[in-house]
Design an enzyme around this catalytic site. Structure first.
Site: not given
Ligand code: S3P
Length: 424
Positions: A25, A92, A120, A165, A167, A313, A344, A386
């Site tokens: 970020r 991701g 993904r 999520s 993300q 995670d 996982r 991981r």
């Molecule tokens: C993350 C959010 C998580 C996490 C990833 C990092 C982030 O994913 O698993 O390693 O930095 O916003 P999700 O938002 O898909 O759960």
């Protein structure tokens, strides 16, 4: 191939590298802010370097001096069309967050990464971004990368996300910077809130109420100085190792303990783990402390509901802790495990079974009956950082030596992992 030998004890201290979520970020928000952002204790993992390369490809000057990064931001509308495909590697977070920014640009771009990224799910961001007016195509028609994003003027929306999520939430909020009105996201359960905290510090008008975050468009963002706290997701391996390897005492320094990330500490407490929190302080708006971990006799627990996003995670290494605990540990409500760098649920089950563990996979988690002595085995990381680190921890307490196939993949989030482990 990495070889790990069991240890009769672990002693010493480890300073945890910068948080991956905050490092990503800091590059993204610094790039779309006016003026310089200086980031210290930046995570030099491959995922975060992918984010740097993407913004360099869009005309942002980014200087790197070890873990100090200087980003010469060009403001909300300062990115330029990339000359080539933006390579997100294995990340991701890069893919989903950057898509929110790209959706609102006045140029087109293509995002692609490795084989894991190409499997993904991206419909979770394509759906809300399309409702905002974005034009995104997935080249293979399978809802995954490569993604082609034709930038558009976006509409503000309210989005009820079906998944908890960060993300997805962050993607929609970032697109909201380029919308014609307020954008808000409600999630079923609160996920990590670094985007909300950091965008606010950069000058965005963003607010949170319960599980809803709202953002106003077109703010003036200004460069910041950011000291990245240590990543609790990386600390997790030393927490678990300190708890399960006999006769151990490990001081883990500089661990971010944001309440949207600290589920592993709550679970370790519930399992009877002996962890002292020392030197608690605030670093760049995030709570941080040192953790003193001692060998503990653990017992099983149930992990479900609202705590899941706060330790998503860490579940692979928590599963390893559970295998060394007395009694049964049940993990539920964690179907998201299936769409991480590997599935996982499958990769944890496969490796625990190989080591003689007693585990039953489920659709949304797993049941681990602990207390059986694990034995050495060949570990398959499936190129998932991981999984490699979680089973390196299991290997330390299995009474022999284990080989971890493609164990070098720790490079994604913790390049110095084996070096730091050796020092203990
Ligand atoms: C993350 C959010 C998580 C996490 C990833 C990092 C982030 O994913 O698993 O390693 O930095 O916003 P999700 O938002 O898909 O759960």
């Amino acid at each position: 191939m990495i070889e790990i030998h069991a240890k009769s004890s672990l002693h010493g201290e480890v300073t945890i590298p910068g948080d991956k979520s905050i490092s990503h970020r800091s590059i993204m928000f610094g790039s779309i802010s006016d003026g310089m952002t200086e980031v210290t204790h930046f995570l030099e993992g491959a995922d975060c370097l992918s984010t740097i390369a993407c913004f360099q490809n869009m005309g942002i000057a980014i200087e790197r001096d070890h873990d100090t990064i200087r980003i010469h931001g060009k403001g909300l509308h300062g990115l330029t069309a990339p000359a080539q495909t933006l390579d997100v590697g294995n990340s991701g977070t890069t893919t989903r967050l950057i898509s929110g920014i790209l959706a609102g640009q006045d140029f087109s771009s293509v995002l692609d990464g490795d084989a894991s990224i190409e499997s993904r799910p991206m419909n979770r961001i394509i759906t809300p971004l399309t409702r905002m007016g974005a034009d995104i195509t997935n080249e293979n028609g399978n809802g995954c990368a490569p993604l082609t994003i034709h930038g558009k003027k976006l509409k503000g929306i309210h989005y009820d996300s079906p998944v908890a999520s960060a993300q997805v939430k962050s993607c929609v909020l970032l697109a909201g910077l380029y919308a014609d009105g307020e954008t808000s996201v409600t999630e079923p359960v609160l996920s990590r809130n670094h985007t909300e905290l950091m965008l606010s510090a950069f000058g965005a008008d963003i607010s949170s109420h319960g599980t809803t975050a709202s953002i106003q468009p077109e703010p003036v963002l200004s460069g910041q100085k950011i000291e990245v706290p240590g990543d609790i997701s990386s600390a997790a391996y030393f927490i678990a190792a300190g708890l399960i390897v006999p006769n151990s005492e490990v001081l883990i320094k500089n661990v971010g303990i944001n309440p949207t990330r600290d589920g592993i500490l709550r679970v370790a407490d519930a399992m009877g783990g002996n962890i002292e929190r020392l030197n608690c302080r605030t670093v760049s708006g995030e709570p941080v402390c040192d953790l003193l971990v001692r060998t503990s006799s653990l017992h099983g627990t149930t992990i479900e509901g609202e705590i899941i996003p706060t330790l998503i995670d860490e579940l692979p290494v928590i599963a390893v802790m559970a295998a060394f605990a007395d009694g049964t540990t049940t993990i539920r409500d964690a179907a998201e495990l299936k769409v991480k760098e590997s599935n996982r649920i499958d990769t944890v089950t496969e490796n625990l079974l190989a080591m003689g563990g007693d585990v039953t996979p489920a659709e949304d988690g797993m049941i681990i009956r602990g207390g059986r002595a694990l034995h050495p085995a060949q570990i398959h990381s499936h190129l998932d950082h991981r999984i490699a680190m979680s089973f390196a921890v299991a290997a330390l307490a299995c009474g022999g030596s284990c080989e971890i196939e493609d164990g070098e993949c720790v490079n994604i989030s913790y390049p110095e992992f084996y070096h730091d482990l050796n020092r203990l």
